[in-house]
Design a protein around this motif. Sequence first.
Motif, short mmCIF file in Angstrom:
data_model
loop_
_atom_site.label_atom_id
_atom_site.label_comp_id
_atom_site.label_asym_id
_atom_site.label_seq_id
_atom_site.Cartn_x
_atom_site.Cartn_y
_atom_site.Cartn_z
N SER A 184 -74.90 -84.00 2.99
CA SER A 184 -74.36 -83.93 4.34
C SER A 184 -73.73 -82.58 4.62
N VAL A 185 -73.07 -82.03 3.62
CA VAL A 185 -72.43 -80.72 3.78
C VAL A 185 -73.47 -79.64 4.02
N LEU A 186 -74.53 -79.66 3.22
CA LEU A 186 -75.59 -78.66 3.37
C LEU A 186 -76.31 -78.82 4.70
N LEU A 187 -76.58 -80.06 5.09
CA LEU A 187 -77.26 -80.30 6.36
C LEU A 187 -76.42 -79.83 7.53
N SER A 200 -80.67 -73.53 12.62
CA SER A 200 -82.01 -73.53 12.04
C SER A 200 -82.59 -74.93 11.83
N VAL A 201 -81.73 -75.95 11.89
CA VAL A 201 -82.17 -77.33 11.71
C VAL A 201 -81.75 -78.14 12.92
N ARG A 202 -82.63 -78.98 13.38
CA ARG A 202 -82.39 -79.80 14.57
C ARG A 202 -81.13 -80.65 14.42
N ALA A 203 -80.41 -80.82 15.51
CA ALA A 203 -79.16 -81.58 15.50
C ALA A 203 -79.38 -83.07 15.27
N ASP A 204 -80.58 -83.57 15.56
CA ASP A 204 -80.82 -85.01 15.44
C ASP A 204 -81.30 -85.42 14.06
N GLY A 241 -90.72 -80.63 10.52
CA GLY A 241 -89.97 -81.56 11.35
C GLY A 241 -88.49 -81.24 11.42
N LEU A 242 -87.96 -80.51 10.43
CA LEU A 242 -86.54 -80.15 10.42
C LEU A 242 -86.24 -78.99 11.36
N SER A 247 -80.80 -86.58 10.40
CA SER A 247 -79.71 -87.26 9.69
C SER A 247 -79.88 -87.14 8.18
N ILE A 248 -78.77 -87.16 7.47
CA ILE A 248 -78.84 -87.07 6.01
C ILE A 248 -79.50 -88.30 5.43
N ASP A 249 -79.31 -89.47 6.05
CA ASP A 249 -79.96 -90.68 5.53
C ASP A 249 -81.47 -90.54 5.58
#
Length: 218
Positions: free
Chosen positions: A142-145, A153-157, A194-195, A159-161
């Motif tokens: 979660s921290v890295l995401l 650089s990574v979409r806000a939607d 996709g990310l 999720s870590i799950d």
Amino acid sequence: MSMSTARTPARTPDRPMRADARRNYDRLLTEARGAFAEHGTDASLEDVARRAGVGIGTLYRHFPTRHALMSAVFQEAVASLIARSRELADAEQPCTGLVEWLGALITHAGEYHGLAQALMSTCRDETSALSPCNVPLREAGSVLLARAQLSGSVRADVSIDDLMQLTKAIALAAEQSPDDPGLPGRLLSLTLLGLSTSGPSSPSGSSSPSGSSSPSGD
């Protein structure tokens, strides 16, 4: 994946083990690690106990379920992954750090036959004996995401799950295709499309990422 049910109460976690109990515990972990490497996580627990020189009742006193034994065996790997996530949290390119860590997670989940499936099936169950593996890794990821998302650089939607399940799915696919060692990298590359905030909507305008590159070149 088959599960062994508890036959005796679990050892009280905060009660120190006697020297002989500690020796049995350590031998069981050593033999379980070897058995899982050789036969997968469905290896016979009776055989693990026999190889450790103890009865099956002793094994169940220390590890009431198969998942409890697996969790103990994999704590060293989990600690290593968490330590790596802390190092990558300071990466100059946040998305590259996230991608590298996801690759390490895939490698871990694919290390033992059956591990990816077990982690996937218990990913959202915090009452599972495997939660000491799943929960800390989800928190580390979660921290890295979050850092990669803050960098844009990574979409806000994302999720870590979803990412945790994706890594296990890739590891499971690789487990079932042992003759294709490049499969995990290719599947991770597809995941990166996709990310990315640039997304896969215009594939003709971008080149396919490698398994270790950032999806947006951050």
